[in-house]
Design a protein around this motif. Structure first.
Motif, PDB file in Angstrom:
ATOM      1  N   ASP A   1       0.765  -1.154   0.066  1.00 46.72           N
ATOM      2  CA  ASP A   1       0.054  -0.051   0.037  1.00 46.72           C
ATOM      3  C   ASP A   1       0.855   1.261  -0.060  1.00 46.72           C
ATOM      4  O   ASP A   1       0.650   2.223  -0.677  1.00 46.72           O
ATOM      5  CB  ASP A   1      -1.037   0.220   1.142  1.00 46.72           C
ATOM      6  N   ALA A   2       1.991   1.125   0.769  1.00 45.64           N
ATOM      7  CA  ALA A   2       2.800   2.431   0.777  1.00 45.64           C
ATOM      8  C   ALA A   2       3.735   2.570  -0.850  1.00 45.64           C
ATOM      9  O   ALA A   2       3.779   3.733  -1.171  1.00 45.64           O
ATOM     10  CB  ALA A   2       3.980   2.131   1.837  1.00 45.64           C
ATOM     11  N   ALA A   3       3.856   1.338  -1.443  1.00 46.41           N
ATOM     12  CA  ALA A   3       4.217   1.544  -2.645  1.00 46.41           C
ATOM     13  C   ALA A   3       3.283   2.105  -3.658  1.00 46.41           C
ATOM     14  O   ALA A   3       3.877   2.709  -4.764  1.00 46.41           O
ATOM     15  CB  ALA A   3       4.948   0.066  -3.125  1.00 46.41           C
ATOM     16  N   VAL A   4       2.125   1.899  -3.457  1.00 48.46           N
ATOM     17  CA  VAL A   4       0.946   2.640  -4.238  1.00 48.46           C
ATOM     18  C   VAL A   4       0.926   3.948  -4.268  1.00 48.46           C
ATOM     19  O   VAL A   4       1.040   4.628  -5.389  1.00 48.46           O
ATOM     20  CB  VAL A   4      -0.294   1.885  -3.836  1.00 48.46           C
ATOM     21  N   TYR A   5       1.269   4.510  -2.994  1.00 50.96           N
ATOM     22  CA  TYR A   5       1.247   6.025  -2.982  1.00 50.96           C
ATOM     23  C   TYR A   5       2.545   6.389  -3.506  1.00 50.96           C
ATOM     24  O   TYR A   5       2.775   7.620  -4.083  1.00 50.96           O
ATOM     25  CB  TYR A   5       1.254   6.233  -1.381  1.00 50.96           C
ATOM     26  N   GLU A   6       3.559   5.865  -3.469  1.00 48.67           N
ATOM     27  CA  GLU A   6       4.823   6.066  -4.087  1.00 48.67           C
ATOM     28  C   GLU A   6       4.595   6.036  -5.733  1.00 48.67           C
ATOM     29  O   GLU A   6       5.039   7.086  -6.397  1.00 48.67           O
ATOM     30  CB  GLU A   6       5.888   5.160  -3.974  1.00 48.67           C
ATOM     31  N   ALA A   7       3.804   5.275  -6.178  1.00 49.08           N
ATOM     32  CA  ALA A   7       3.300   5.236  -7.688  1.00 49.08           C
ATOM     33  C   ALA A   7       2.619   6.451  -8.207  1.00 49.08           C
ATOM     34  O   ALA A   7       2.858   7.155  -9.238  1.00 49.08           O
ATOM     35  CB  ALA A   7       2.953   4.052  -8.072  1.00 49.08           C
ATOM     36  N   LYS A   8       1.433   6.777  -7.368  1.00 50.37           N
ATOM     37  CA  LYS A   8       0.786   7.860  -7.283  1.00 50.37           C
ATOM     38  C   LYS A   8       1.595   9.273  -7.245  1.00 50.37           C
ATOM     39  O   LYS A   8       1.683  10.095  -8.092  1.00 50.37           O
ATOM     40  CB  LYS A   8      -0.372   7.816  -6.323  1.00 50.37           C
ATOM     41  N   ASN A   9       2.443   9.368  -6.357  1.00 51.42           N
ATOM     42  CA  ASN A   9       3.242  10.490  -6.274  1.00 51.42           C
ATOM     43  C   ASN A   9       4.219  10.609  -7.533  1.00 51.42           C
ATOM     44  O   ASN A   9       4.600  11.655  -7.635  1.00 51.42           O
ATOM     45  CB  ASN A   9       3.937  10.503  -5.006  1.00 51.42           C
ATOM     46  N   ALA A  10       4.612   9.746  -7.963  1.00 51.54           N
ATOM     47  CA  ALA A  10       5.522   9.667  -9.111  1.00 51.54           C
ATOM     48  C   ALA A  10       4.817  10.079 -10.543  1.00 51.54           C
ATOM     49  O   ALA A  10       5.617   9.987 -11.442  1.00 51.54           O
ATOM     50  CB  ALA A  10       6.241   8.455  -9.335  1.00 51.54           C
ATOM     51  N   GLY A  11       3.622   9.972 -10.491  1.00 50.15           N
ATOM     52  CA  GLY A  11       2.983  10.452 -11.712  1.00 50.15           C
ATOM     53  C   GLY A  11       1.619   9.509 -12.104  1.00 50.15           C
ATOM     54  O   GLY A  11       1.118   9.576 -13.165  1.00 50.15           O
ATOM     55  N   ARG A  12       1.530   8.401 -11.188  1.00 48.93           N
ATOM     56  CA  ARG A  12       0.263   7.409 -11.640  1.00 48.93           C
ATOM     57  C   ARG A  12       0.673   6.408 -12.882  1.00 48.93           C
ATOM     58  O   ARG A  12       1.720   6.677 -13.533  1.00 48.93           O
ATOM     59  CB  ARG A  12      -0.924   8.135 -11.561  1.00 48.93           C
ATOM     60  N   ASN A  13      -0.191   5.492 -12.972  1.00 53.30           N
ATOM     61  CA  ASN A  13      -0.111   4.509 -14.294  1.00 53.30           C
ATOM     62  C   ASN A  13       1.325   4.117 -14.048  1.00 53.30           C
ATOM     63  O   ASN A  13       1.913   4.071 -15.186  1.00 53.30           O
ATOM     64  CB  ASN A  13      -0.359   5.370 -15.323  1.00 53.30           C
ATOM     65  N   ARG A  14       1.788   3.390 -13.015  1.00 57.43           N
ATOM     66  CA  ARG A  14       3.041   2.710 -13.038  1.00 57.43           C
ATOM     67  C   ARG A  14       2.967   1.617 -11.883  1.00 57.43           C
ATOM     68  O   ARG A  14       2.224   1.705 -10.916  1.00 57.43           O
ATOM     69  CB  ARG A  14       4.065   3.774 -12.932  1.00 57.43           C
ATOM     70  N   VAL A  15       4.136   0.974 -11.715  1.00 55.50           N
ATOM     71  CA  VAL A  15       4.379  -0.234 -10.791  1.00 55.50           C
ATOM     72  C   VAL A  15       5.590   0.336  -9.970  1.00 55.50           C
ATOM     73  O   VAL A  15       6.562   0.644 -10.471  1.00 55.50           O
ATOM     74  CB  VAL A  15       4.527  -1.476 -11.277  1.00 55.50           C
ATOM     75  N   ARG A  16       5.396   0.227  -8.733  1.00 56.90           N
ATOM     76  CA  ARG A  16       6.436   0.375  -7.773  1.00 56.90           C
ATOM     77  C   ARG A  16       6.778  -0.663  -6.785  1.00 56.90           C
ATOM     78  O   ARG A  16       5.680  -1.264  -6.180  1.00 56.90           O
ATOM     79  CB  ARG A  16       6.137   1.765  -7.001  1.00 56.90           C
ATOM     80  N   MET A  17       7.849  -1.288  -6.663  1.00 56.34           N
ATOM     81  CA  MET A  17       8.501  -2.211  -5.779  1.00 56.34           C
ATOM     82  C   MET A  17       8.636  -1.579  -4.272  1.00 56.34           C
ATOM     83  O   MET A  17       9.341  -0.389  -4.405  1.00 56.34           O
ATOM     84  CB  MET A  17       9.224  -3.059  -6.208  1.00 56.34           C
TER      85      MET A  17
END
Length: 399
Positions: free
Chosen positions: A377-393
């Motif tokens: 869930d924390a990685a989801v927020y990283e993906a959204k803060n980085a511009g959305r539409n992406r995968v973050r580990m």
């Protein structure tokens, strides 16, 4: 298209034939038609939210409960008054139906054809229900209701079969629950006929009973689905996902194998509901459920936690493999083209939807499910803060 036009032409010709050959109205007929229209309008207003939810609940044929008011009109009124009362109810139902006009016109033609078929049964029997009501009259009433149901079912099954690439029996004829609901509404329509014969105000007492039937059927359906399954997407719900994921983690610990968790959050999903309405949002959720089933692997545990959030448990999967699965899901969502209807029932095609995905992985011998869920869930927020539409580990060092 030829089938649709054919049904509409047949319905129109049948209506004209019935209207020009049937008897004129008497004062009692006007009283009855007024009561049926008023009772039907009150019923539609009280149950409009329930009706919207039921119509969006499945792919099979839908039979609205206004047959309770249409059947008595066809049995007791002259043809032209019966047709007029049915059309008045259909006009009131249109905003609730959320269907394109051409589809609603076709379904109205099917209902009109079914109603006129039941009227033909009554006329051919030669029975005047106002004179007496005994065993013979009851059997004719049952026959009229049965003909109404069969004609309506055949018309709808025909268009579903012809317009669906790979139609199934359930899609064409409906589930056992669908047909049970149709049978109950037919019985209530027969009760409305008998009530009108006794006293003209009696059908008003059927309105709360019919609303309770609508609501109860919806609640039973939701309870069945909510036990372990999300009824909108047919994926596991939070409870079902946790139960199945917990069993998988016990197995992973026993084998000391790896597993990963991925959390998906649809980007700007609220805009879909605000722009096109909640039925369109439900269509997008169902499409995402289909993408998840198509892009994940056999053995992956897929669920919807609520709102626009989905979650995956990926057994025997390390961080690199989990990222590949998540990327495949992200691409599948981005390529969706969802056919839906807007707030006015007009067809729309929803595309260019995206999702942000967070992934966390750990060894099965020591990893805790809730810890991995929080990490993903924390990685989801990283993906959204980085511009959305992406995968973050999830990166423990960064956290």
């Amino acid at each position: 298209m030829r089938y649709v036009l054919g049904v509409e032409v047949v319905a129109l010709l049948a209506m004209v034939a019935a209207v020009i050959t049937d008897s004129a109205a008497v004062p009692a007929d006007w009283r009855r038609v007024g009561l049926l229209v008023v009772a039907g309008a009150v019923h539609l207003w009280l149950s409009r939210r329930t009706e919207e939810t039921r119509r969006d609940g499945g792919p099979g044929p839908h039979m609205d409960t206004t047959v309770v008011w249409t059947l008595p009109a066809m049995v007791l009124l002259p043809a032209w008054l019966a047709v007029a009362s049915m059309l008045l109810l259909r006009v009131q139902l249109y905003p609730v139906a959320r269907r394109p006009l051409y589809r609603y016109t076709f379904s109205t033609a099917g209902i009109l054809l079914a109603g006129l078929a039941s009227l033909a049964v009554i006329r051919l029997s030669g029975i005047d229900f106002d004179r007496a009501f005994g065993v013979r009259e009851a059997l004719v009433l049952v026959a009229a209701g049965t003909v109404y149901f069969l004609v309506s079912a055949v018309v709808v099954a025909g268009v579903i079969t012809l317009s669906t690439p790979q139609p199934t029996w359930a899609m064409a004829v409906g589930s056992r629950r669908d047909n049970g609901m149709a049978a109950m509404t037919m019985c209530l329509g027969a009760v409305a006929v008998i009530a009108l014969l006794q006293t003209w105000l009696a059908p008003l007492f059927l309105v709360p009973l019919l609303c309770a039937l609508d609501w109860g059927a919806l609640q039973i359906e939701n309870l069945r689905g909510d036990a372990r399954t999300d009824h909108k997407t047919q994926l596991l719900n939070s409870r079902g996902w946790h139960e199945q994921a917990s069993r998988e983690i016990v197995r992973a610990r026993r084998r000391n194998s790896t597993f990963a968790v991925a959390v998906l959050d649809l980007d700007y999903f609220k805009q879909v509901n605000d722009t096109w309405g909640h039925p369109a949002g439900d269509a997008v959720l169902r499409a995402v459920g289909s993408v998840l089933r198509e892009t994940t692997r056999e053995g992956d545990i897929v669920g919807r936690f609520g709102g626009e959030e989905f979650v995956l448990l990926l057994p025997d999967t390390d961080a690199e493999q989990a990222t590949l699965v998540a990327e495949r899901v992200r691409q599948g969502v981005a390529e969706m083209h969802v056919a839906a209807t807007d707030k006015r029932g007009q067809p729309v095609l929803i595309a260019d939807r995206t999702t942000s995905i967070g992934v966390a992985a750990g060894p099965g011998g020591t990893a805790e499910l809730e810890t991995l869920l929080r990490s993903a869930d924390a990685a989801v927020y990283e993906a959204k803060n980085a511009g959305r539409n992406r995968v973050r580990m999830f990166d423990p060092a960064g956290a």
